[in-house]
Write a protein that holds these residues in place. Structure first.
Motif, PDB file in Angstrom:
ATOM      1  N   VAL A 138      43.863  54.291  43.328  1.00  0.00           N
ATOM      2  CA  VAL A 138      42.831  53.239  43.339  1.00  0.00           C
ATOM      3  C   VAL A 138      42.950  52.385  42.076  1.00  0.00           C
ATOM      4  CG1 VAL A 138      40.346  52.785  43.335  1.00  0.00           C
ATOM      5  CG2 VAL A 138      41.284  54.576  44.817  1.00  0.00           C
ATOM      6  N   GLY A 139      43.178  53.038  40.938  1.00  0.00           N
ATOM      7  CA  GLY A 139      43.329  52.296  39.685  1.00  0.00           C
ATOM      8  C   GLY A 139      44.526  51.362  39.688  1.00  0.00           C
ATOM      9  N   THR A 140      45.634  51.814  40.238  1.00  0.00           N
ATOM     10  CA  THR A 140      46.822  50.963  40.335  1.00  0.00           C
ATOM     11  C   THR A 140      46.504  49.687  41.108  1.00  0.00           C
ATOM     12  OG1 THR A 140      48.387  52.793  40.171  1.00  0.00           O
ATOM     13  CG2 THR A 140      49.159  50.816  41.320  1.00  0.00           C
ATOM     14  N   LEU A 141      45.848  49.835  42.247  1.00  0.00           N
ATOM     15  CA  LEU A 141      45.550  48.665  43.076  1.00  0.00           C
ATOM     16  C   LEU A 141      44.473  47.792  42.444  1.00  0.00           C
ATOM     17  CD1 LEU A 141      45.735  50.240  46.642  1.00  0.00           C
ATOM     18  CD2 LEU A 141      47.536  49.096  45.316  1.00  0.00           C
ATOM     19  N   SER A 142      43.413  48.419  41.955  1.00  0.00           N
ATOM     20  CA  SER A 142      42.321  47.658  41.353  1.00  0.00           C
ATOM     21  C   SER A 142      42.786  46.880  40.127  1.00  0.00           C
ATOM     22  CB  SER A 142      41.183  48.612  40.973  1.00  0.00           C
ATOM     23  OG  SER A 142      40.145  47.918  40.332  1.00  0.00           O
ATOM     24  N   ASN A 143      43.552  47.521  39.254  1.00  0.00           N
ATOM     25  CA  ASN A 143      44.032  46.839  38.056  1.00  0.00           C
ATOM     26  C   ASN A 143      45.038  45.743  38.387  1.00  0.00           C
ATOM     27  OD1 ASN A 143      42.411  48.337  36.312  1.00  0.00           O
ATOM     28  ND2 ASN A 143      43.966  49.910  36.019  1.00  0.00           N
ATOM     29  N   SER A 144      45.863  45.959  39.408  1.00  0.00           N
ATOM     30  CA  SER A 144      46.796  44.910  39.843  1.00  0.00           C
ATOM     31  C   SER A 144      46.020  43.691  40.338  1.00  0.00           C
ATOM     32  CB  SER A 144      47.717  45.438  40.942  1.00  0.00           C
ATOM     33  OG  SER A 144      48.514  46.492  40.464  1.00  0.00           O
ATOM     34  N   ALA A 145      44.976  43.939  41.103  1.00  0.00           N
ATOM     35  CA  ALA A 145      44.132  42.839  41.585  1.00  0.00           C
ATOM     36  C   ALA A 145      43.441  42.139  40.425  1.00  0.00           C
ATOM     37  CB  ALA A 145      43.117  43.364  42.596  1.00  0.00           C
ATOM     38  N   ALA A 146      42.955  42.896  39.454  1.00  0.00           N
ATOM     39  CA  ALA A 146      42.267  42.302  38.298  1.00  0.00           C
ATOM     40  C   ALA A 146      43.212  41.414  37.506  1.00  0.00           C
ATOM     41  CB  ALA A 146      41.684  43.401  37.413  1.00  0.00           C
ATOM     42  N   TYR A 147      44.434  41.862  37.310  1.00  0.00           N
ATOM     43  CA  TYR A 147      45.405  41.080  36.548  1.00  0.00           C
ATOM     44  C   TYR A 147      45.648  39.721  37.200  1.00  0.00           C
ATOM     45  CZ  TYR A 147      49.587  39.576  34.175  1.00  0.00           C
ATOM     46  OH  TYR A 147      50.492  38.826  33.466  1.00  0.00           O
ATOM     47  N   LEU A 148      45.692  39.715  38.528  1.00  0.00           N
ATOM     48  CA  LEU A 148      45.967  38.469  39.255  1.00  0.00           C
ATOM     49  C   LEU A 148      44.689  37.709  39.607  1.00  0.00           C
ATOM     50  CD1 LEU A 148      48.861  39.636  41.603  1.00  0.00           C
ATOM     51  CD2 LEU A 148      49.029  38.235  39.538  1.00  0.00           C
ATOM     52  N   ARG A 149      43.540  38.213  39.166  1.00  0.00           N
ATOM     53  CA  ARG A 149      42.231  37.588  39.453  1.00  0.00           C
ATOM     54  C   ARG A 149      41.981  37.531  40.957  1.00  0.00           C
ATOM     55  NH1 ARG A 149      39.716  39.104  35.857  1.00  0.00           N
ATOM     56  NH2 ARG A 149      38.019  37.671  36.274  1.00  0.00           N
ATOM     57  N   MET A 150      42.398  38.589  41.626  1.00  0.00           N
ATOM     58  CA  MET A 150      42.167  38.730  43.063  1.00  0.00           C
ATOM     59  C   MET A 150      40.834  39.444  43.290  1.00  0.00           C
ATOM     60  SD  MET A 150      45.946  40.045  44.323  1.00  0.00           S
ATOM     61  CE  MET A 150      45.626  39.870  46.091  1.00  0.00           C
ATOM     62  N   ARG A 151      40.403  39.446  44.510  1.00  0.00           N
ATOM     63  CA  ARG A 151      39.280  40.281  44.926  1.00  0.00           C
ATOM     64  C   ARG A 151      39.853  41.650  45.304  1.00  0.00           C
ATOM     65  NH1 ARG A 151      34.873  37.641  45.276  1.00  0.00           N
ATOM     66  NH2 ARG A 151      34.875  35.385  45.201  1.00  0.00           N
ATOM     67  N   PHE A 152      39.024  42.680  45.198  1.00  0.00           N
ATOM     68  CA  PHE A 152      39.480  44.020  45.551  1.00  0.00           C
ATOM     69  C   PHE A 152      38.479  44.630  46.515  1.00  0.00           C
ATOM     70  CE2 PHE A 152      39.962  48.660  44.470  1.00  0.00           C
ATOM     71  CZ  PHE A 152      41.175  48.815  45.130  1.00  0.00           C
ATOM     72  N   GLY A 153      38.955  44.923  47.734  1.00  0.00           N
ATOM     73  CA  GLY A 153      38.091  45.465  48.770  1.00  0.00           C
ATOM     74  C   GLY A 153      37.966  46.973  48.752  1.00  0.00           C
ATOM     75  N   GLY A 154      38.651  47.619  47.816  1.00  0.00           N
ATOM     76  CA  GLY A 154      38.592  49.069  47.738  1.00  0.00           C
ATOM     77  C   GLY A 154      39.670  49.712  48.594  1.00  0.00           C
ATOM     78  N   VAL A 155      39.574  51.040  48.699  1.00  0.00           N
ATOM     79  CA  VAL A 155      40.572  51.815  49.423  1.00  0.00           C
ATOM     80  C   VAL A 155      39.880  52.644  50.502  1.00  0.00           C
ATOM     81  CG1 VAL A 155      42.381  53.570  49.253  1.00  0.00           C
ATOM     82  CG2 VAL A 155      42.086  51.902  47.401  1.00  0.00           C
ATOM     83  N   LEU A 156      40.329  52.495  51.712  1.00  0.00           N
ATOM     84  CA  LEU A 156      39.850  53.295  52.836  1.00  0.00           C
ATOM     85  C   LEU A 156      40.594  54.623  52.793  1.00  0.00           C
ATOM     86  CD1 LEU A 156      38.311  53.675  55.528  1.00  0.00           C
ATOM     87  CD2 LEU A 156      40.211  52.464  56.649  1.00  0.00           C
ATOM     88  N   LEU A 157      39.844  55.701  52.633  1.00  0.00           N
ATOM     89  CA  LEU A 157      40.432  57.025  52.494  1.00  0.00           C
ATOM     90  C   LEU A 157      40.240  57.832  53.769  1.00  0.00           C
ATOM     91  CD1 LEU A 157      39.026  57.965  48.963  1.00  0.00           C
ATOM     92  CD2 LEU A 157      41.265  56.987  49.503  1.00  0.00           C
ATOM     93  N   GLY A 158      41.288  58.539  54.151  1.00  0.00           N
ATOM     94  CA  GLY A 158      41.225  59.454  55.286  1.00  0.00           C
ATOM     95  C   GLY A 158      41.928  60.745  54.930  1.00  0.00           C
TER      96      GLY A 158
END
Length: 194
Positions: A138-158
């Protein structure tokens, strides 16, 4: 801009639990929303070579790198579909994200500005009851989105280990029905405050 979802499949197993969960979530997208699915195992990227201090980058015009660059730039929503491998994203996905570094320096692409305001999502299956073990992914994706000033919808976990197990995770399937309908806030690094 019409919404266009790019699903980046990062598993080394086709039709695995993570992909099954992602497809259940994608079934809920409104009619008319474009979807493109790219399987990184079927479209492998060469090892990423960091040339930022050595030479000029050129925009790829053919092959899997060009396919993924063009698909990423065309997407309003990028969905990383990666099983939890050693508590983070798969090697296929990590390589794809490494290419983002090169695309930041590719002339004529303006990758950072283009991706700003778009949305990054994640879908993952894990064979672990405690979901906290997904924090590195989750941190990898969230921080990547933050760096690019993207929105982050979270991670769907199963939850699932053997093929098809995730279809027995009724809570995950229920979350999949509304996952892409939620509002995705602007991503922020953990150290950023209001």
């Amino acid at each position: 801009m019409t919404r266009r979802f790019l699903f980046v499949l990062g598993s080394s197993r086709s039709d695995g639990n993570t992909e099954l969960l992602a497809r259940r979530a994608a079934e809920q997208l409104p009619e008319g929303v474009e979807q493109q699915w790219i399987d990184l195992a079927a479209h492998p990227l060469p090892d990423f070579e960091d040339l930022r201090h050595d030479s000029d980058h050129v925009r790829p015009t053919r092959g899997n790198v060009a396919l993924l660059l063009d698909a990423t730039l065309a997407a309003t929503d990028v969905v990383i579909v990666s099983p939890l491998y050693w508590y983070s994203v798969s090697a296929h996905v990590k390589r794809y994200l490494d290419y983002w570094s090169g695309w930041l320096r590719t002339p004529g692409v303006d990758f950072k500005a283009t991706m700003a305001g778009r949305t990054l999502w994640g879908v993952t299956a894990l064979a672990h009851e405690e979901q906290e073990v997904t924090d590195p992914l989750v941190g990898t994706l969230s921080n990547s989105a933050a760096y690019l000033r993207m929105r982050f919808g979270g991670v769907l976990l199963g939850n699932g280990s053997k093929p098809g197990d995730v279809l027995g995770d009724t809570e995950a399937l229920a979350r999949a029905k509304t996952f892409f309908a939620q509002d995705a806030p602007l991503a922020r690094f953990p150290y950023e405050t209001d």
